[in-house]
Design a protein around this motif. Structure first.
Motif, PDB file in Angstrom:
ATOM      1  N   GLY A  90       0.821  -1.204   0.000  1.00 12.87           N
ATOM      2  CA  GLY A  90       0.000   0.000   0.000  1.00 12.87           C
ATOM      3  C   GLY A  90       0.854   1.251   0.000  1.00 12.87           C
ATOM      4  O   GLY A  90       2.049   1.225  -0.327  1.00 12.87           O
ATOM      5  N   LYS A  91       0.269   2.347   0.385  1.00 12.22           N
ATOM      6  CA  LYS A  91       0.962   3.630   0.421  1.00 12.22           C
ATOM      7  C   LYS A  91       2.073   3.613   1.466  1.00 12.22           C
ATOM      8  O   LYS A  91       1.893   3.109   2.570  1.00 12.22           O
ATOM      9  N   ILE A  92       3.220   4.166   1.095  1.00 10.95           N
ATOM     10  CA  ILE A  92       4.340   4.268   2.035  1.00 10.95           C
ATOM     11  C   ILE A  92       4.229   5.590   2.790  1.00 10.95           C
ATOM     12  O   ILE A  92       4.057   6.648   2.186  1.00 10.95           O
ATOM     13  N   GLU A  93       4.314   5.509   4.103  1.00 10.05           N
ATOM     14  CA  GLU A  93       4.201   6.695   4.947  1.00 10.05           C
ATOM     15  C   GLU A  93       5.517   6.938   5.679  1.00 10.05           C
ATOM     16  O   GLU A  93       6.225   5.989   6.020  1.00 10.05           O
ATOM     17  N   THR A  94       5.827   8.193   5.916  1.00 11.22           N
ATOM     18  CA  THR A  94       7.026   8.543   6.681  1.00 11.22           C
ATOM     19  C   THR A  94       6.653   9.493   7.811  1.00 11.22           C
ATOM     20  O   THR A  94       5.798  10.365   7.650  1.00 11.22           O
ATOM     21  N   TYR A  95       7.318   9.302   8.949  1.00 13.79           N
ATOM     22  CA  TYR A  95       7.083  10.133  10.126  1.00 13.79           C
ATOM     23  C   TYR A  95       8.425  10.432  10.786  1.00 13.79           C
ATOM     24  O   TYR A  95       9.375   9.648  10.669  1.00 13.79           O
ATOM     25  N   ASN A  96       8.478  11.566  11.481  1.00 13.08           N
ATOM     26  CA  ASN A  96       9.664  11.880  12.272  1.00 13.08           C
ATOM     27  C   ASN A  96       9.245  12.099  13.720  1.00 13.08           C
ATOM     28  O   ASN A  96       8.087  11.881  14.080  1.00 13.08           O
ATOM     29  N   ALA A  97      10.184  12.553  14.538  1.00 16.77           N
ATOM     30  CA  ALA A  97       9.895  12.701  15.968  1.00 16.77           C
ATOM     31  C   ALA A  97       8.762  13.690  16.231  1.00 16.77           C
ATOM     32  O   ALA A  97       8.050  13.575  17.231  1.00 16.77           O
ATOM     33  N   ASN A  98       8.575  14.649  15.334  1.00 19.32           N
ATOM     34  CA  ASN A  98       7.556  15.679  15.552  1.00 19.32           C
ATOM     35  C   ASN A  98       6.132  15.180  15.335  1.00 19.32           C
ATOM     36  O   ASN A  98       5.194  15.677  15.963  1.00 19.32           O
ATOM     37  N   LYS A 103       1.015   8.179  14.128  1.00 19.69           N
ATOM     38  CA  LYS A 103       1.015   6.769  13.716  1.00 19.69           C
ATOM     39  C   LYS A 103       0.991   5.823  14.905  1.00 19.69           C
ATOM     40  O   LYS A 103       0.294   4.801  14.879  1.00 19.69           O
ATOM     41  N   ILE A 104       1.765   6.123  15.935  1.00 22.36           N
ATOM     42  CA  ILE A 104       1.847   5.205  17.081  1.00 22.36           C
ATOM     43  C   ILE A 104       1.561   5.968  18.373  1.00 22.36           C
ATOM     44  O   ILE A 104       2.373   5.974  19.299  1.00 22.36           O
ATOM     45  N   ASP A 105       0.431   6.607  18.420  1.00 21.49           N
ATOM     46  CA  ASP A 105       0.049   7.379  19.601  1.00 21.49           C
ATOM     47  C   ASP A 105       0.050   6.473  20.832  1.00 21.49           C
ATOM     48  O   ASP A 105      -0.470   5.358  20.808  1.00 21.49           O
ATOM     49  N   GLY A 106       0.657   6.962  21.904  1.00 15.42           N
ATOM     50  CA  GLY A 106       0.772   6.175  23.124  1.00 15.42           C
ATOM     51  C   GLY A 106       2.130   5.518  23.267  1.00 15.42           C
ATOM     52  O   GLY A 106       2.540   5.171  24.378  1.00 15.42           O
ATOM     53  N   ARG A 107       2.829   5.343  22.148  1.00 14.80           N
ATOM     54  CA  ARG A 107       4.166   4.748  22.184  1.00 14.80           C
ATOM     55  C   ARG A 107       5.225   5.682  21.623  1.00 14.80           C
ATOM     56  O   ARG A 107       6.421   5.392  21.692  1.00 14.80           O
ATOM     57  N   ALA A 108       4.795   6.794  21.071  1.00 18.89           N
ATOM     58  CA  ALA A 108       5.742   7.715  20.434  1.00 18.89           C
ATOM     59  C   ALA A 108       6.783   8.234  21.421  1.00 18.89           C
ATOM     60  O   ALA A 108       7.964   8.358  21.078  1.00 18.89           O
ATOM     61  N   GLU A 109       6.364   8.536  22.651  1.00 19.39           N
ATOM     62  CA  GLU A 109       7.299   9.087  23.634  1.00 19.39           C
ATOM     63  C   GLU A 109       8.450   8.128  23.923  1.00 19.39           C
ATOM     64  O   GLU A 109       9.585   8.552  24.147  1.00 19.39           O
ATOM     65  N   LEU A 110       8.154   6.828  23.939  1.00 13.65           N
ATOM     66  CA  LEU A 110       9.207   5.844  24.175  1.00 13.65           C
ATOM     67  C   LEU A 110      10.255   5.913  23.073  1.00 13.65           C
ATOM     68  O   LEU A 110      11.464   5.933  23.346  1.00 13.65           O
ATOM     69  N   TYR A 111       9.814   5.961  21.826  1.00 17.50           N
ATOM     70  CA  TYR A 111      10.750   6.022  20.702  1.00 17.50           C
ATOM     71  C   TYR A 111      11.522   7.338  20.697  1.00 17.50           C
ATOM     72  O   TYR A 111      12.715   7.368  20.382  1.00 17.50           O
ATOM     73  N   VAL A 116      14.627   8.612  18.174  1.00 13.96           N
ATOM     74  CA  VAL A 116      14.209   8.142  16.857  1.00 13.96           C
ATOM     75  C   VAL A 116      14.384   9.250  15.826  1.00 13.96           C
ATOM     76  O   VAL A 116      14.117  10.421  16.091  1.00 13.96           O
ATOM     77  N   VAL A 117      14.857   8.883  14.641  1.00 12.72           N
ATOM     78  CA  VAL A 117      15.047   9.836  13.549  1.00 12.72           C
ATOM     79  C   VAL A 117      13.848   9.816  12.613  1.00 12.72           C
ATOM     80  O   VAL A 117      13.313  10.859  12.245  1.00 12.72           O
ATOM     81  N   GLU A 118      13.419   8.602  12.253  1.00 15.45           N
ATOM     82  CA  GLU A 118      12.355   8.497  11.259  1.00 15.45           C
ATOM     83  C   GLU A 118      11.704   7.119  11.293  1.00 15.45           C
ATOM     84  O   GLU A 118      12.338   6.125  11.657  1.00 15.45           O
ATOM     85  N   LEU A 119      10.443   7.090  10.929  1.00 16.09           N
ATOM     86  CA  LEU A 119       9.710   5.845  10.725  1.00 16.09           C
ATOM     87  C   LEU A 119       9.210   5.812   9.288  1.00 16.09           C
ATOM     88  O   LEU A 119       8.604   6.771   8.812  1.00 16.09           O
ATOM     89  N   VAL A 120       9.494   4.710   8.599  1.00 17.87           N
ATOM     90  CA  VAL A 120       8.926   4.457   7.277  1.00 17.87           C
ATOM     91  C   VAL A 120       8.070   3.203   7.408  1.00 17.87           C
ATOM     92  O   VAL A 120       8.540   2.179   7.916  1.00 17.87           O
ATOM     93  N   CYS A 121       6.815   3.270   6.994  1.00 18.28           N
ATOM     94  CA  CYS A 121       5.921   2.133   7.200  1.00 18.28           C
ATOM     95  C   CYS A 121       4.939   1.983   6.044  1.00 18.28           C
ATOM     96  O   CYS A 121       4.702   2.921   5.276  1.00 18.28           O
ATOM     97  N   ASP A 140      14.390   4.242  11.810  1.00 20.46           N
ATOM     98  CA  ASP A 140      15.777   4.705  11.797  1.00 20.46           C
ATOM     99  C   ASP A 140      16.024   5.350  13.153  1.00 20.46           C
ATOM    100  O   ASP A 140      15.494   6.421  13.451  1.00 20.46           O
ATOM    101  N   MET A 141      16.834   4.696  13.985  1.00 26.18           N
ATOM    102  CA  MET A 141      17.058   5.167  15.349  1.00 26.18           C
ATOM    103  C   MET A 141      18.326   6.009  15.489  1.00 26.18           C
ATOM    104  O   MET A 141      18.671   6.439  16.583  1.00 26.18           O
ATOM    105  N   GLY A 142      19.027   6.220  14.394  1.00 24.39           N
ATOM    106  CA  GLY A 142      20.179   7.118  14.425  1.00 24.39           C
ATOM    107  C   GLY A 142      21.497   6.471  14.781  1.00 24.39           C
ATOM    108  O   GLY A 142      22.554   6.948  14.376  1.00 24.39           O
TER     109      GLY A 142
END
Length: 345
Positions: A90-98, A103-111, A116-121, A140-142
């Motif tokens: 499907g569609k490729i999505e990208t997210y950063n720390a901001n 995408k992962i509400d509730g777990r973002a703070e842990l990453y 964390v630099v970036e998420l591609v999913c 991508d955790m840097g």
């Protein structure tokens, strides 16, 4: 002042100079007037050139304009567009720390705590059955330290270890592994042998393309090997054991003397920094628990005490801070801590 107007002035000047004047115009006067016209013409050329430069600048991006652009394009190459038996990406999505929380509400703070630099999913779905899907997350955790850290924290001793990347495991038909600076999750819609094999195949495809090798993680090399419980090492980047002053801590579970032992080690900025953290920790134990011993062990500070329902033994060895926490037996805790001290280099 336009070019047309200047040309008109020049033309009029030439015409006047060719018509017999009422008085004689000297060569000097002609030269001066022509020089003035040429000077005005030069000014007009410069102004026009500057105007063109300014208009072009409105359409040229400066280097800072790309400051917020992510590196997702490189990671997208690791996601095959199709898989056998009618599976399509499907569609490729990208997210950063901001915006990771989207995408992962509730777990973002842990990453974010692991930088964390970036998420591609993306999601793979079967054309004839939308209920059949596999979600892929590449973080991508840097750095390898951070990738191992988030992997080890989420693993928490569950699942079956597999040989993939630098370490991996399977749980509920889903595959998790880390390699270099990347942490990868291939998550099945439900637990099923066929789905597990599909996830494993996709994970291997992604792993084969990711950069990275056998990363040197100092914490993994520093912890004792004897009695180590497999898969129990965890890297805590910040606020280890609830203490704001403890960071970059590696912990592991051990079987020692028939009891469970939890050991830790942290590399501080300097020997003085390690001693300052030990003193702060001892102060906290004294305030909320009991300091039972404080001594110099082979020229290095060490203290033992009771805190939070368990025993702690903390020592310094140059810039390293190590020891045992949550121990059931104070003597075993001291024995393990001193053995650990001897093995540290």
């Amino acid at each position: 002042m336009s070019f047309a107007y200047l040309r008109k002035l020049v033309k009029e000047h030439i015409e006047r100079s060719t018509v017999k004047p009422k008085r004689t115009i000297s060569k000097i006067e002609r030269a001066i007037s022509l020089s003035i016209l040429l000077f005005l013409l030069a000014i007009a050329v410069v102004v026009a050139h500057m105007g063109r430069q300014r208009s072009i600048a409105h359409y040229v991006l400066s280097e800072t304009a790309f400051a917020g652009v992510t590196k997702g394009t490189a990671l997208k190459l690791q996601l095959p567009p199709t898989m056998p038996n009618g599976w399509k990406r499907g569609k490729i999505e990208t997210y950063n720390a901001n915006n990771l929380y989207e995408k992962i509400d509730g777990r973002a703070e842990l990453y974010i705590s692991y930088d964390v630099v970036e998420l591609v999913c993306t999601s793979y779905k079967r054309e004839k059955d939308e209920g059949m899907f596999v979600d892929v997350f590449i973080y991508d955790m840097g750095s390898p330290h951070n990738a191992f850290g988030i992997y080890s924290y989420e693993r928490a001793g569950v699942g079956k270890r597999i040989k993939l990347g630098e370490d991996g495991y399977e749980a509920g038909g889903s595959i998790y592994f880390w390699k270099g600076r990347y942490y990868v999750q291939v998550v099945a819609a439900f637990e099923d042998e066929a789905m597990k094999q599909l996830c494993l195949s996709l994970a291997k495809t992604i792993e084969s393309q990711l950069k990275g090798g056998r990363s040197k993680i100092w914490g993994l090399e520093s912890l004792p090997k004897e009695g180590l419980v497999s898969g129990s090492i965890v890297y805590i980047k910040r606020k280890a054991f609830g203490h704001d002053f403890l960071e970059d801590v590696y912990t592991a579970q051990y079987r020692y003397g028939g009891k469970n032992i939890k050991a830790f080690v942290s590399k501080c900025k300097s020997a003085n920094d390690a001693r300052a953290k030990l003193a702060k920790w001892k102060e906290v134990v004294g305030k909320y628990g009991q300091v039972m011993k404080s001594e110099q062990y082979k020229g290095q500070p060490l203290f033992a005490g009771k805190s939070g329902g368990g025993f702690v033994v903390v020592f310094c060895k140059n810039e390293l801070l190590g020891g045992v926490i949550e121990a059931e037996d104070i003597k075993l805790a001291e024995g393990f801590a001193k053995m650990f001290f001897e093995k540290l280099r």
